[in-house]
Design a protein around this motif. Structure first.
Motif, mmCIF file in Angstrom:
data_model
loop_
_atom_site.group_PDB
_atom_site.id
_atom_site.type_symbol
_atom_site.label_atom_id
_atom_site.label_comp_id
_atom_site.label_asym_id
_atom_site.label_seq_id
_atom_site.Cartn_x
_atom_site.Cartn_y
_atom_site.Cartn_z
ATOM 1 N N SER A 9 37.944 48.932 62.054
ATOM 2 C CA SER A 9 37.420 50.206 61.560
ATOM 3 C C SER A 9 38.171 51.351 62.207
ATOM 4 O O SER A 9 38.589 51.245 63.357
ATOM 5 C CB SER A 9 35.931 50.346 61.902
ATOM 6 N N TRP A 10 38.321 52.424 61.454
ATOM 7 C CA TRP A 10 38.907 53.653 61.979
ATOM 8 C C TRP A 10 37.859 54.746 61.895
ATOM 9 O O TRP A 10 37.018 54.757 61.003
ATOM 10 C CB TRP A 10 40.111 54.084 61.162
ATOM 11 N N LYS A 11 37.924 55.677 62.823
ATOM 12 C CA LYS A 11 37.113 56.884 62.741
ATOM 13 C C LYS A 11 38.055 58.008 62.323
ATOM 14 O O LYS A 11 39.049 58.280 62.994
ATOM 15 C CB LYS A 11 36.456 57.201 64.070
ATOM 16 N N LEU A 12 37.746 58.637 61.197
ATOM 17 C CA LEU A 12 38.550 59.718 60.644
ATOM 18 C C LEU A 12 37.811 61.032 60.867
ATOM 19 O O LEU A 12 36.654 61.166 60.460
ATOM 20 C CB LEU A 12 38.775 59.477 59.151
ATOM 21 N N HIS A 13 38.466 61.977 61.527
ATOM 22 C CA HIS A 13 37.872 63.292 61.767
ATOM 23 C C HIS A 13 38.516 64.291 60.820
ATOM 24 O O HIS A 13 39.743 64.411 60.772
ATOM 25 C CB HIS A 13 38.088 63.738 63.213
ATOM 26 N N LEU A 14 37.679 65.010 60.063
ATOM 27 C CA LEU A 14 38.163 66.015 59.126
ATOM 28 C C LEU A 14 37.583 67.378 59.470
ATOM 29 O O LEU A 14 36.388 67.502 59.728
ATOM 30 C CB LEU A 14 37.746 65.668 57.692
ATOM 31 N N GLU A 15 38.459 68.376 59.466
ATOM 32 C CA GLU A 15 38.003 69.753 59.668
ATOM 33 C C GLU A 15 38.904 70.692 58.876
ATOM 34 O O GLU A 15 40.025 70.344 58.524
ATOM 35 C CB GLU A 15 37.981 70.123 61.142
ATOM 36 N N THR A 16 38.381 71.890 58.606
ATOM 37 C CA THR A 16 39.148 72.911 57.903
ATOM 38 C C THR A 16 40.182 73.512 58.861
ATOM 39 O O THR A 16 40.166 73.237 60.066
ATOM 40 C CB THR A 16 38.228 74.028 57.389
ATOM 41 N N ALA A 17 41.060 74.320 58.316
ATOM 42 C CA ALA A 17 42.102 74.949 59.135
ATOM 43 C C ALA A 17 41.511 75.802 60.255
ATOM 44 O O ALA A 17 42.121 75.957 61.310
ATOM 45 C CB ALA A 17 43.020 75.790 58.251
ATOM 46 N N ASP A 18 40.305 76.343 60.040
ATOM 47 C CA ASP A 18 39.676 77.163 61.091
ATOM 48 C C ASP A 18 38.738 76.359 61.994
ATOM 49 O O ASP A 18 38.021 76.923 62.813
ATOM 50 C CB ASP A 18 38.957 78.360 60.476
ATOM 51 N N GLY A 19 38.762 75.022 61.860
ATOM 52 C CA GLY A 19 38.018 74.170 62.781
ATOM 53 C C GLY A 19 36.620 73.785 62.362
ATOM 54 O O GLY A 19 35.925 73.105 63.118
ATOM 55 N N ALA A 20 36.178 74.155 61.157
ATOM 56 C CA ALA A 20 34.840 73.773 60.694
ATOM 57 C C ALA A 20 34.858 72.314 60.233
ATOM 58 O O ALA A 20 35.781 71.897 59.531
ATOM 59 C CB ALA A 20 34.397 74.679 59.551
ATOM 60 N N PRO A 21 33.861 71.521 60.610
ATOM 61 C CA PRO A 21 33.847 70.117 60.199
ATOM 62 C C PRO A 21 33.688 69.965 58.689
ATOM 63 O O PRO A 21 32.988 70.746 58.046
ATOM 64 C CB PRO A 21 32.639 69.530 60.933
ATOM 65 N N VAL A 22 34.353 68.967 58.138
ATOM 66 C CA VAL A 22 34.229 68.628 56.714
ATOM 67 C C VAL A 22 33.401 67.357 56.641
ATOM 68 O O VAL A 22 33.845 66.282 57.056
ATOM 69 C CB VAL A 22 35.609 68.416 56.064
ATOM 70 N N ASN A 23 32.178 67.490 56.127
ATOM 71 C CA ASN A 23 31.265 66.358 56.065
ATOM 72 C C ASN A 23 31.072 65.812 54.662
ATOM 73 O O ASN A 23 30.871 64.621 54.489
ATOM 74 C CB ASN A 23 29.897 66.754 56.642
ATOM 75 N N ASP A 24 31.101 66.667 53.666
ATOM 76 C CA ASP A 24 30.818 66.261 52.289
ATOM 77 C C ASP A 24 32.092 66.301 51.466
ATOM 78 O O ASP A 24 32.345 67.251 50.732
ATOM 79 C CB ASP A 24 29.762 67.175 51.671
ATOM 80 N N ALA A 25 32.880 65.249 51.578
ATOM 81 C CA ALA A 25 34.125 65.157 50.828
ATOM 82 C C ALA A 25 34.264 63.740 50.296
ATOM 83 O O ALA A 25 33.719 62.791 50.860
ATOM 84 C CB ALA A 25 35.318 65.506 51.715
ATOM 85 N N THR A 26 34.990 63.610 49.222
ATOM 86 C CA THR A 26 35.353 62.298 48.705
ATOM 87 C C THR A 26 36.676 61.907 49.354
ATOM 88 O O THR A 26 37.632 62.684 49.316
ATOM 89 C CB THR A 26 35.496 62.343 47.175
ATOM 90 N N ILE A 27 36.728 60.743 49.946
ATOM 91 C CA ILE A 27 37.909 60.301 50.693
ATOM 92 C C ILE A 27 38.407 58.986 50.097
ATOM 93 O O ILE A 27 37.654 58.015 50.023
ATOM 94 C CB ILE A 27 37.580 60.113 52.186
ATOM 95 N N ALA A 28 39.662 58.984 49.679
ATOM 96 C CA ALA A 28 40.294 57.769 49.168
ATOM 97 C C ALA A 28 41.333 57.299 50.179
ATOM 98 O O ALA A 28 42.044 58.112 50.771
ATOM 99 C CB ALA A 28 40.952 58.049 47.827
ATOM 100 N N VAL A 29 41.416 55.994 50.361
ATOM 101 C CA VAL A 29 42.350 55.400 51.322
ATOM 102 C C VAL A 29 43.330 54.512 50.551
ATOM 103 O O VAL A 29 42.929 53.724 49.698
ATOM 104 C CB VAL A 29 41.613 54.547 52.375
#
Length: 89
Positions: A9-29
């Motif tokens: 398993s990997w933990k993927l951290h997503l945030e906007t350019a200004d550092g706000a967390p991105v929680n509700d996104a569709t992510i394809a691998v």
């Protein structure tokens, strides 16, 4: 280190350019071995959203050593984005 031949398993951290967390996104691998012309041996996917921009990606596996590419495509409220990782295992 990334172990060859094992599911992990990997933990993927997503945030906007200004550092706000991105929680509700569709992510394809996606990914594969460009020099061998094949994709990943599994179909990794996001299985948990932990909050604070953290997402768990299960089903990652690399069945041999060499050059691998892993791509994440993200579709969120601010529009689409992507990131590509080159790995040498």
């Amino acid at each position: 280190s990334i172990r060859v031949g094992r599911l992990h398993s990997w933990k993927l951290h997503l945030e906007t350019a200004d550092g706000a967390p991105v929680n509700d996104a569709t992510i394809a691998v996606d990914g594969g071995m460009p020099q061998h012309g094949h994709g990943l041996p599994t179909k990794p996917r996001v299985t948990k959203r932990l909050g604070d921009g953290e997402h768990v990606v299960d089903g990652m596996k690399f069945n041999m050593g060499g050059w691998w590419v892993v791509k994440f495509r993200v579709a969120g409220a601010l529009g689409p984005d992507s990131v590509t990782f080159n790995l040498k295992l």
